[in-house]
Scaffold this active site. Structure first.
Site, short mmCIF file in Angstrom:
data_model
loop_
_atom_site.label_atom_id
_atom_site.label_comp_id
_atom_site.label_asym_id
_atom_site.label_seq_id
_atom_site.Cartn_x
_atom_site.Cartn_y
_atom_site.Cartn_z
N GLU A 38 0.84 -1.20 0.00
CA GLU A 38 0.00 0.00 0.00
C GLU A 38 0.87 1.26 0.00
OE1 GLU A 38 -4.05 -1.41 2.15
OE2 GLU A 38 -2.40 -1.01 3.51
N CYS A 96 3.62 8.79 0.96
CA CYS A 96 4.13 7.90 2.00
C CYS A 96 4.45 6.56 1.33
CB CYS A 96 3.09 7.75 3.10
SG CYS A 96 3.60 6.62 4.40
N CYS A 144 6.80 -6.53 7.03
CA CYS A 144 7.87 -5.99 7.87
C CYS A 144 8.23 -7.05 8.92
CB CYS A 144 7.41 -4.71 8.57
SG CYS A 144 8.71 -3.92 9.56
N CYS A 172 6.72 -4.70 15.79
CA CYS A 172 6.20 -3.73 16.76
C CYS A 172 4.73 -4.08 17.08
CB CYS A 172 6.28 -2.31 16.22
SG CYS A 172 7.95 -1.81 15.79
N CYS A 201 1.71 -2.06 15.32
CA CYS A 201 1.75 -1.72 13.90
C CYS A 201 1.21 -2.83 13.01
CB CYS A 201 3.18 -1.39 13.49
SG CYS A 201 3.31 -0.87 11.77
N GLY A 215 7.33 -1.56 6.13
CA GLY A 215 8.72 -1.99 6.05
C GLY A 215 9.66 -1.11 6.83
N GLU A 216 10.86 -1.63 7.03
CA GLU A 216 11.92 -0.88 7.72
C GLU A 216 12.93 -0.46 6.64
OE1 GLU A 216 12.85 0.67 10.56
OE2 GLU A 216 14.64 1.04 9.36
N SER A 235 12.00 7.30 8.02
CA SER A 235 11.69 6.93 9.40
C SER A 235 12.22 5.53 9.68
CB SER A 235 10.16 6.97 9.57
OG SER A 235 9.81 6.57 10.88
N LEU A 268 10.42 6.27 18.21
CA LEU A 268 10.93 6.08 19.57
C LEU A 268 9.92 5.30 20.42
CD1 LEU A 268 13.13 6.73 21.64
CD2 LEU A 268 12.11 9.00 21.93
N HIS A 269 8.79 5.88 20.64
CA HIS A 269 7.61 5.24 21.24
C HIS A 269 7.73 4.81 22.69
CE1 HIS A 269 6.34 5.62 17.22
NE2 HIS A 269 6.80 4.49 16.77
N CYS A 315 -0.93 6.20 9.86
CA CYS A 315 0.32 5.57 10.33
C CYS A 315 0.02 4.24 11.00
CB CYS A 315 1.00 6.43 11.40
SG CYS A 315 1.36 8.07 10.87
N1 SAH Z 1 9.83 0.91 10.09
C1 SAH Z 1 9.96 2.34 10.03
C2 SAH Z 1 9.07 2.93 8.97
C3 SAH Z 1 7.60 2.83 9.25
S1 SAH Z 1 7.09 4.42 9.62
C4 SAH Z 1 9.75 2.92 11.40
O1 SAH Z 1 9.51 2.16 12.33
O2 SAH Z 1 9.90 4.11 11.57
C5 SAH Z 1 5.53 4.20 10.26
C6 SAH Z 1 5.31 5.13 11.42
O3 SAH Z 1 4.00 4.88 11.93
C7 SAH Z 1 6.28 4.81 12.53
O4 SAH Z 1 6.60 5.92 13.30
C8 SAH Z 1 5.44 3.87 13.32
O5 SAH Z 1 5.97 3.69 14.58
C9 SAH Z 1 4.10 4.54 13.26
N2 SAH Z 1 3.01 3.65 13.64
C10 SAH Z 1 3.00 2.30 13.61
N3 SAH Z 1 1.84 1.81 14.07
C11 SAH Z 1 1.09 2.87 14.40
C12 SAH Z 1 -0.22 3.00 14.93
N4 SAH Z 1 -0.98 1.94 15.21
N5 SAH Z 1 -0.69 4.23 15.13
C13 SAH Z 1 0.07 5.33 14.84
N6 SAH Z 1 1.30 5.26 14.35
C14 SAH Z 1 1.81 4.05 14.13
#
Ligand code: SAH
Length: 349
Positions: free
Chosen positions: A91, A104, A111, A115, A118, A158-159, A190, A214-215, A333
């Site tokens: 997507e 985006c 991936c 996490c 996600c 993906g990363e 990111s 970071l989260h 996201c």
């Molecule tokens: N793998 C990379 C690229 C993905 S970016 C990374 O981790 O940064 C996708 C962004 O959306 C990241 O900041 C991710 O942490 C965030 N994200 C993932 N799940 C989400 C959710 N359920 N709600 C809001 N943001 C989310």
């Protein structure tokens, strides 16, 4: 067949010369693809017939196939479900921002990072995307809108730093003036924090914005919600970020999803402020979590989010709460998925 998508102007020129055509034909082909968004050789009518025939017999421009195009009710976000050459699906999202169109882009099918919040990681990783597949996502939106793409965020599924060469190669194509002509300052990559990738990126001549997902403000909590937290400690990630900042002189952005009863207490707000203030000139994006059918986490109340923001700001760090876009079409996201198998979708408008 030689894939032309994602190949640099110099390499297309060289391809022409090797095959007995003048170098300037390379620029003409690039103009057709990237300025006029024409991707079938038969329609490149200003090329001589002999070249068109040679291209047809030897080259391809493999744009992903649009399976579903969804437009959000407000019209500010569109999501494409794309099918690639091997049948796998990804997507890609287009956002109509105040400053222009932003895409985006996905870097992998699925991936591997795992996490917990996600959707992209639900079915694991299928494979890396090629440079052509990464570039194709943006070219499709150029074709569909007929407009210039203002900025790129490598924030789809993906990363990106686990597919380093193809991603960096694609960013060069986005930048190339004869192609997309998007300044590096309008690109954001990111990452969940792949240290060797951050250091490699710091050494490229490519001043893009780096965003760290970071989260969590400490290693204990980060490990619970992001498996990558067990591979890399925050201290080492921050050393790599400082290295990036010093080399590129580009602001580092932190993404911090706010999840109720998980990482959004006032104690965590203080820890977050303490942690990030060591990076000069950084910025924090707070993202109210987007849920989906697999993820039953919810965002805190607006009052709690504002309080969280105020505490982090008291450490001298600028904070914004990210504007929510695309939730109505599951394009926000963390909601992007790979999809396999089903052919029952239709074009939705
Ligand atoms: N793998 C990379 C690229 C993905 S970016 C990374 O981790 O940064 C996708 C962004 O959306 C990241 O900041 C991710 O942490 C965030 N994200 C993932 N799940 C989400 C959710 N359920 N709600 C809001 N943001 C989310």
């Amino acid at each position: 067949m030689i894939e032309l998508l994602g190949v640099s102007l110099d390499d297309i020129r060289a391809l022409m010369v090797t095959n007995g055509f003048p170098a300037f034909r390379g620029k003409q082909i690039v103009d057709y693809i990237y300025k006029r968004h024409i991707t079938t050789f038969a329609d490149m009518t200003q090329l001589p017939k002999s070249l068109r025939e040679w291209l047809l017999a030897n080259c391809q421009i493999s744009l992903p196939k649009v399976v579903v195009r969804q437009v959000a009710p407000k019209g500010d976000t569109q999501k494409l479900l794309l099918e690639l050459g091997d049948g796998s699906r990804i997507e890609t999202v287009l956002m109509d921002q105040d400053y222009g169109l932003s895409v985006c882009v996905s870097s992998q099918v699925g991936c591997a990072m795992g996490c917990v919040f996600c959707a992209s990681t639900t079915n694991g990783l299928l494979r890396n995307l090629t440079r052509a597949e990464i570039v194709g996502q943006v070219l499709l939106f150029s074709q569909l809108t007929g407009q210039h793409i203002h900025s790129i965020v490598m924030m789809g599924s993906g990363e990106p730093l686990k597919n380093y060469d193809e991603v960096v190669g694609a960013l060069r194509i986005f930048h190339e003036p004869a192609m997309f002509g998007i300044g590096y300052r309008r690109m954001t990559l990111s990452t969940c924090g792949i240290i060797d990738g951050i250091r490699r990126l710091a050494d490229e001549d490519m001043p893009i914005t780096l965003a760290l997902s970071l989260h969590a403000p400490n290693d204990v909590l980060r490990k619970q919600i992001m498996p990558i937290g067990s591979a890399y400690a925050l201290k080492d990630i921050f050393d790599a970020l400082l290295y990036y900042y010093n080399k590129q002189q580009r602001r580092i952005t932190f993404e911090y999803i706010l999840i109720n009863h998980c990482n959004a207490s006032l104690k965590e707000a203080h820890q977050l402020g303490q942690l990030v203030k060591v990076i000069p000139n950084c910025h924090i994006n707070l993202i109210p979590i987007n849920g989906n059918e697999h993820i039953h986490m919810v965002k805190p109340s607006v009052a709690v989010m504002n309080q969280f923001k105020a505490i982090v700001e008291s450490y001298g760090v600028p904070v914004t709460i990210r504007k929510e876009m695309g939730d109505a079409i599951k394009a926000a996201c963390g909601q992007l998925k790979m999809q396999v198998g089903s052919h029952k979708e239709s074009i939705e408008k």
